[in-house]
Design a protein around this motif. Structure first.
Motif, PDB file in Angstrom:
ATOM      1  N   PRO A   1      22.748  41.127  -0.729  1.00 62.73           N
ATOM      2  CA  PRO A   1      22.763  42.572  -0.531  1.00 62.73           C
ATOM      3  C   PRO A   1      20.994  42.790  -0.479  1.00 62.73           C
ATOM      4  N   HIS A   2      20.455  41.802  -0.805  1.00 57.45           N
ATOM      5  CA  HIS A   2      18.967  41.415  -0.577  1.00 57.45           C
ATOM      6  C   HIS A   2      18.347  40.578   0.251  1.00 57.45           C
ATOM      7  N   TRP A   3      19.280  40.402   0.756  1.00 52.22           N
ATOM      8  CA  TRP A   3      18.496  39.081   2.088  1.00 52.22           C
ATOM      9  C   TRP A   3      17.408  40.408   3.162  1.00 52.22           C
ATOM     10  N   GLU A   4      17.386  41.858   3.289  1.00 52.84           N
ATOM     11  CA  GLU A   4      16.691  41.926   4.114  1.00 52.84           C
ATOM     12  C   GLU A   4      15.450  43.069   3.635  1.00 52.84           C
ATOM     13  N   GLN A   5      15.782  42.836   2.690  1.00 51.18           N
ATOM     14  CA  GLN A   5      14.576  43.257   1.058  1.00 51.18           C
ATOM     15  C   GLN A   5      13.826  42.296   1.038  1.00 51.18           C
ATOM     16  N   TRP A   6      14.030  40.837   0.672  1.00 51.79           N
ATOM     17  CA  TRP A   6      13.245  40.035   0.412  1.00 51.79           C
ATOM     18  C   TRP A   6      12.638  39.317   2.062  1.00 51.79           C
ATOM     19  N   ALA A   7      13.380  39.804   3.311  1.00 47.14           N
ATOM     20  CA  ALA A   7      12.670  39.041   4.478  1.00 47.14           C
ATOM     21  C   ALA A   7      12.081  40.432   4.685  1.00 47.14           C
ATOM     22  N   ALA A   8      11.731  41.368   4.636  1.00 51.12           N
ATOM     23  CA  ALA A   8      10.122  41.961   4.974  1.00 51.12           C
ATOM     24  C   ALA A   8       9.022  42.094   3.774  1.00 51.12           C
ATOM     25  N   GLN A   9       9.298  41.638   2.489  1.00 48.73           N
ATOM     26  CA  GLN A   9       8.414  41.232   1.911  1.00 48.73           C
ATOM     27  C   GLN A   9       7.292  39.301   2.789  1.00 48.73           C
ATOM     28  N   GLU A  10       8.178  38.832   2.744  1.00 55.30           N
ATOM     29  CA  GLU A  10       8.105  37.743   3.645  1.00 55.30           C
ATOM     30  C   GLU A  10       7.214  37.809   4.430  1.00 55.30           C
ATOM     31  N   GLU A  11       7.664  38.688   5.822  1.00 55.13           N
ATOM     32  CA  GLU A  11       6.982  39.715   7.024  1.00 55.13           C
ATOM     33  C   GLU A  11       6.193  39.469   6.918  1.00 55.13           C
ATOM     34  N   ARG A  12       6.146  40.707   5.569  1.00 52.62           N
ATOM     35  CA  ARG A  12       4.678  41.530   4.923  1.00 52.62           C
ATOM     36  C   ARG A  12       3.547  40.099   4.508  1.00 52.62           C
ATOM     37  N   HIS A  13       4.210  39.295   4.011  1.00 50.44           N
ATOM     38  CA  HIS A  13       3.139  37.923   3.926  1.00 50.44           C
ATOM     39  C   HIS A  13       2.351  37.060   4.594  1.00 50.44           C
ATOM     40  N   ILE A  14       3.737  36.879   5.926  1.00 46.11           N
ATOM     41  CA  ILE A  14       3.230  35.969   6.928  1.00 46.11           C
ATOM     42  C   ILE A  14       2.111  36.780   7.756  1.00 46.11           C
ATOM     43  N   GLU A  15       2.388  38.783   7.782  1.00 47.13           N
ATOM     44  CA  GLU A  15       1.521  38.901   8.676  1.00 47.13           C
ATOM     45  C   GLU A  15      -0.218  39.183   7.871  1.00 47.13           C
ATOM     46  N   ARG A  16      -0.069  39.404   7.241  1.00 46.02           N
ATOM     47  CA  ARG A  16      -1.119  38.669   6.089  1.00 46.02           C
ATOM     48  C   ARG A  16      -1.727  38.347   5.632  1.00 46.02           C
ATOM     49  N   ASP A  17      -0.793  37.357   5.334  1.00 49.84           N
ATOM     50  CA  ASP A  17      -1.649  35.748   4.645  1.00 49.84           C
ATOM     51  C   ASP A  17      -2.357  34.704   5.710  1.00 49.84           C
ATOM     52  N   ALA A  18      -1.204  34.651   7.005  1.00 51.28           N
ATOM     53  CA  ALA A  18      -1.485  33.517   7.856  1.00 51.28           C
ATOM     54  C   ALA A  18      -1.428  32.291   7.257  1.00 51.28           C
ATOM     55  N   PRO A  19       0.084  32.035   6.141  1.00 47.53           N
ATOM     56  CA  PRO A  19      -0.096  31.180   5.580  1.00 47.53           C
ATOM     57  C   PRO A  19       0.083  29.726   6.502  1.00 47.53           C
ATOM     58  N   GLN A  20       0.699  29.837   7.876  1.00 50.28           N
ATOM     59  CA  GLN A  20       0.811  28.433   8.209  1.00 50.28           C
ATOM     60  C   GLN A  20      -0.787  28.601   8.768  1.00 50.28           C
ATOM     61  N   SER A  21      -1.849  28.906   8.899  1.00 51.16           N
ATOM     62  CA  SER A  21      -2.881  28.847   9.588  1.00 51.16           C
ATOM     63  C   SER A  21      -4.040  28.613   8.933  1.00 51.16           C
ATOM     64  N   LEU A  22      -3.759  28.480   7.410  1.00 51.22           N
ATOM     65  CA  LEU A  22      -4.010  27.673   5.566  1.00 51.22           C
ATOM     66  C   LEU A  22      -3.366  26.476   5.487  1.00 51.22           C
ATOM     67  N   ALA A  23      -2.366  26.370   6.092  1.00 53.70           N
ATOM     68  CA  ALA A  23      -1.611  25.345   5.548  1.00 53.70           C
ATOM     69  C   ALA A  23      -2.206  23.513   6.200  1.00 53.70           C
ATOM     70  N   ASP A  24      -2.140  22.795   5.798  1.00 54.47           N
ATOM     71  CA  ASP A  24      -2.707  20.872   5.713  1.00 54.47           C
ATOM     72  C   ASP A  24      -1.874  20.438   7.139  1.00 54.47           C
ATOM     73  N   HIS A  25      -0.782  20.430   6.249  1.00 51.46           N
ATOM     74  CA  HIS A  25       1.237  20.190   7.198  1.00 51.46           C
ATOM     75  C   HIS A  25       1.663  22.000   7.670  1.00 51.46           C
ATOM     76  N   VAL A  26       2.664  21.547   8.863  1.00 55.24           N
ATOM     77  CA  VAL A  26       3.085  22.459   8.593  1.00 55.24           C
ATOM     78  C   VAL A  26       4.811  21.600   9.938  1.00 55.24           C
ATOM     79  N   PHE A  27       5.606  21.941   8.681  1.00 56.95           N
ATOM     80  CA  PHE A  27       6.824  20.933   9.388  1.00 56.95           C
ATOM     81  C   PHE A  27       8.359  21.693   9.891  1.00 56.95           C
ATOM     82  N   ALA A  28       8.824  21.273  10.912  1.00 58.66           N
ATOM     83  CA  ALA A  28       9.834  22.436  11.466  1.00 58.66           C
ATOM     84  C   ALA A  28      10.791  21.273  10.982  1.00 58.66           C
TER      85      ALA A  28
END
Length: 197
Positions: A168-195
């Motif tokens: 029941p909380h999946w979408e609620q949590w996913a929205a917070q993750e999305e805000r983090h990605i849009e605001r902080d661009a964590p992929q661009s801060l990473a030394d390693h990005v793994f698929a």
């Protein structure tokens, strides 16, 4: 069976995470530091906890490694950013200053903080969790990791792990993750990005 299906099999996920662990441990070894810090970020179900288990098992020199999972710190289902702030202030910053850090575990069942845990600044440290890699935390780590994984695969793994409690909380949590990605661009801060499939 399609190649898409085969890429999402558990053995393909495990293989991707083991390759990631080998790369990260090589980066840690190259630092030649006694107490390096690794941050592992990625959305829910991306494989962060499994990667950390593999890192601890393969840690260069086989010494003791502390790991702090933000799942133990987030103060509830709306607490992604609050959990990251707590980890930064009470775990990462003291470690960087050579001071003992102390954080409290969030008890998800009763909805309040519980027992305290100390973090030894003389030992290596891994901090993992969604939201962990932000501009305010990136400079406190020696190695920064971002895990990328398709939504369907992540959701399947996360719900298999946490079941009906999480559903029941999946979408609620996913929205917070999305805000983090849009605001902080964590992929661009990473030394390693793994698929991860």
């Amino acid at each position: 069976m399609s190649s898409s299906s085969s890429r999402s099999r558990p053995d393909a996920v495990a293989a991707a995470l083991l390759r990631a662990a080998d790369t990260v441990t090589a980066s840690v070894a190259a630092l030649a530091a006694a107490n390096p810090v690794v941050i592992v970020d990625g959305r829910s179900g991306a494989g962060k906890t499994s990667l950390v288990r593999a890192l601890v098992a393969r840690w260069p020199g086989g010494g003791r490694v502390q790991s702090v999972a933000l799942d133990a710190i987030y103060p509830g289902w709306d607490g992604l950013q609050a959990g990251v702030d707590t980890a930064r202030d009470l775990v990462l910053t003291p470690h960087a200053r050579g001071e003992i850090g102390v954080w409290q575990r969030w008890d998800w069942e009763v909805g309040e903080y519980s027992e305290a845990h100390a973090v030894d600044p003389s030992l290596p440290l891994i901090v993992e969790g969604a939201g962990a890699l932000q501009p305010s935390t990136a400079g406190l780590a020696d190695v920064r990791v971002w895990l990328e994984s398709p939504t369907a695969s992540r959701r399947r793994r996360a719900l298999a792990r946490d079941g009906e409690t999480y559903r029941p909380h999946w979408e609620q949590w996913a929205a917070q993750e999305e805000r983090h990605i849009e605001r902080d661009a964590p992929q661009s801060l990473a030394d390693h990005v793994f698929a991860v499939p």
